[in-house]
Write a protein that holds these residues in place. Structure first.
Motif, PDB file in Angstrom:
ATOM      1  N   GLU A 253       0.825  -1.206   0.000  1.00  0.00           N
ATOM      2  CA  GLU A 253       0.000   0.000   0.000  1.00  0.00           C
ATOM      3  C   GLU A 253       0.862   1.261   0.000  1.00  0.00           C
ATOM      4  O   GLU A 253       0.574   2.225  -0.709  1.00  0.00           O
ATOM      5  CB  GLU A 253      -0.924  -0.004   1.218  1.00  0.00           C
ATOM      6  N   VAL A 254       1.934   1.241   0.780  1.00  0.00           N
ATOM      7  CA  VAL A 254       2.770   2.439   0.918  1.00  0.00           C
ATOM      8  C   VAL A 254       3.672   2.642  -0.298  1.00  0.00           C
ATOM      9  O   VAL A 254       3.799   3.770  -0.808  1.00  0.00           O
ATOM     10  CB  VAL A 254       3.614   2.344   2.214  1.00  0.00           C
ATOM     11  N   TYR A 255       4.282   1.560  -0.794  1.00  0.00           N
ATOM     12  CA  TYR A 255       5.301   1.718  -1.835  1.00  0.00           C
ATOM     13  C   TYR A 255       4.777   1.469  -3.246  1.00  0.00           C
ATOM     14  O   TYR A 255       5.287   2.053  -4.208  1.00  0.00           O
ATOM     15  CB  TYR A 255       6.482   0.783  -1.547  1.00  0.00           C
ATOM     16  N   LEU A 256       3.782   0.590  -3.405  1.00  0.00           N
ATOM     17  CA  LEU A 256       3.235   0.337  -4.735  1.00  0.00           C
ATOM     18  C   LEU A 256       1.949   1.110  -4.997  1.00  0.00           C
ATOM     19  O   LEU A 256       1.611   1.367  -6.156  1.00  0.00           O
ATOM     20  CB  LEU A 256       2.962  -1.169  -4.915  1.00  0.00           C
ATOM     21  N   GLY A 257       1.239   1.457  -3.927  1.00  0.00           N
ATOM     22  CA  GLY A 257      -0.025   2.166  -4.080  1.00  0.00           C
ATOM     23  C   GLY A 257       0.079   3.441  -4.894  1.00  0.00           C
ATOM     24  O   GLY A 257      -0.722   3.652  -5.814  1.00  0.00           O
ATOM     25  N   PRO A 258       1.054   4.321  -4.613  1.00  0.00           N
ATOM     26  CA  PRO A 258       1.168   5.551  -5.407  1.00  0.00           C
ATOM     27  C   PRO A 258       1.465   5.300  -6.887  1.00  0.00           C
ATOM     28  O   PRO A 258       1.184   6.160  -7.728  1.00  0.00           O
ATOM     29  CB  PRO A 258       2.347   6.283  -4.731  1.00  0.00           C
ATOM     30  N   LEU A 259       2.006   4.130  -7.225  1.00  0.00           N
ATOM     31  CA  LEU A 259       2.365   3.852  -8.616  1.00  0.00           C
ATOM     32  C   LEU A 259       1.195   3.314  -9.436  1.00  0.00           C
ATOM     33  O   LEU A 259       1.052   3.654 -10.611  1.00  0.00           O
ATOM     34  CB  LEU A 259       3.524   2.845  -8.663  1.00  0.00           C
ATOM     35  N   ILE A 260       0.372   2.472  -8.827  1.00  0.00           N
ATOM     36  CA  ILE A 260      -0.715   1.835  -9.588  1.00  0.00           C
ATOM     37  C   ILE A 260      -2.091   2.170  -9.043  1.00  0.00           C
ATOM     38  O   ILE A 260      -3.091   1.607  -9.482  1.00  0.00           O
ATOM     39  CB  ILE A 260      -0.530   0.302  -9.618  1.00  0.00           C
ATOM     40  N   GLY A 261      -2.157   3.076  -8.076  1.00  0.00           N
ATOM     41  CA  GLY A 261      -3.448   3.454  -7.514  1.00  0.00           C
ATOM     42  C   GLY A 261      -3.646   2.865  -6.132  1.00  0.00           C
ATOM     43  O   GLY A 261      -3.036   1.862  -5.770  1.00  0.00           O
ATOM     44  N   GLY A 262      -4.518   3.514  -5.345  1.00  0.00           N
ATOM     45  CA  GLY A 262      -4.753   3.077  -3.975  1.00  0.00           C
ATOM     46  C   GLY A 262      -5.618   1.828  -3.910  1.00  0.00           C
ATOM     47  O   GLY A 262      -6.049   1.274  -4.920  1.00  0.00           O
ATOM     48  N   GLY A 263      -5.868   1.389  -2.675  1.00  0.00           N
ATOM     49  CA  GLY A 263      -6.722   0.230  -2.459  1.00  0.00           C
ATOM     50  C   GLY A 263      -6.007  -1.105  -2.504  1.00  0.00           C
ATOM     51  O   GLY A 263      -6.660  -2.150  -2.443  1.00  0.00           O
ATOM     52  N   LEU A 264      -4.684  -1.105  -2.624  1.00  0.00           N
ATOM     53  CA  LEU A 264      -3.955  -2.372  -2.673  1.00  0.00           C
ATOM     54  C   LEU A 264      -4.152  -3.187  -1.404  1.00  0.00           C
ATOM     55  O   LEU A 264      -4.161  -4.417  -1.446  1.00  0.00           O
ATOM     56  CB  LEU A 264      -2.451  -2.115  -2.875  1.00  0.00           C
TER      57      LEU A 264
END
Length: 293
Positions: A253-264
């Protein structure tokens, strides 16, 4: 680096909460070889009973003891009315029985205590605790300590006692277990009572965080990835799986969320579990089934 460690530790502590729910599933599975879909309803029923008794004026300790008694009576009722008539049936039949039991318990809880949301205060403030440069949740640390006590106690029960050997024997082959003198009804009552007590602990901790409401029973969905990764039959696996799920979802959520969108955080654990299922279906600590023909 400090931020990474803070996110990682926060995820690990959240994973402990998931593992507490998964422990109830493991207990029933080890004793009967069936996935107990009613564990979430048991969690809800226990938490709702406790908070309702407290709101009616009972001291906390007396409400806790009363709720424990209710969960033991529930275990006896489940064995007499659901499990005993279905002895030696297939795991699929038993699974469907637990599915019906889940809906029955949710309806019974609503009939007894109402459908309103209840606040639950365990006297533990969820305030940040400074550990060096890190900020950790006091409530999560308390939950981790409770989980550690439960894991140690349950591990000793299963591995070091005659009762634990009986539980494993019943799970492997109920007919053979009965043939050597193991009383199947007694074993089932005991393990469902212990699972109910574990559900009470998990229900109180989750209820204190989210409020005691009927959506609390959906917490079981968070336990599914934990069980797939750790293994359905391992107490240690429930804890390890919970830690892996908690840490991975927070980091994603913290490191990939900003790249592919929230809600991970909502779907990443299931994707992680699916990949793991393809690699090792029995989980990290699961025991492969060996059949002789």
């Amino acid at each position: 680096m400090a931020f990474f460690l803070e996110v990682l530790l926060g995820g690990l502590l959240a994973g402990v909460m998931y593992a507490l729910v998964a422990l109830g599933f493991v207990l029933i599975y080890r004793a009967s070889g069936v996935f107990n879909f009613a564990q979430g309803a048991m969690l809800l029923f226990a938490a709702l009973t406790y908070v309702s008794l407290v709101e009616r004026g009972l001291p906390g300790w007396l409400a806790l003891l009363s709720t424990l008694g209710v969960m033991v009576l529930l275990a006896v009722a489940v064995e007499r009315t659901v499990l005993r008539p279905l002895v030696n049936r297939s795991p699929l039949v038993l699974f469907m029985a637990t599915l019906g039991l889940a809906y029955f318990l949710e309806g019974a809880a609503q009939a007894l205590w109402g459908a309103q949301v209840h606040g639950l205060d365990l006297g533990i403030e969820d305030t940040p605790l400074e550990v060096g440069d890190l900020l950790l949740s006091t409530f999560d640390l308390f939950a981790a300590a409770v989980a550690a006590v439960l894991v140690i106690g349950l591990s000793l029960l299963f591995e070091r006692t005659r009762l634990g050997i009986s539980l494993r024997a019943v799970a492997d082959d109920p007919l053979a277990a009965q043939a050597v003198g193991i009383r199947l009804p007694r074993i089932w009552v005991l393990v469902w009572a212990v699972a109910g007590c574990v559900g009470l602990v998990a229900g109180l901790l989750w209820g204190a965080r989210l409020g005691v409401q009927f959506s609390l029973s959906l917490i079981v969905l968070k336990a599914l990835p934990v069980l797939i990764i750790g293994g359905f039959s391992s107490i240690t696996g429930a804890i390890v799986g919970g830690l892996l799920i908690g840490a991975s979802e927070k980091l994603a959520e913290v490191y990939l969320g900003p790249l592919i969108g929230g809600g991970l955080e909502n779907w990443f654990p299931y994707a992680f579990a699916l990949v793991f299922l393809l690699i090792r279906p029995v989980g990290l600590f699961g025991e492969p089934t060996v059949e002789r023909v």
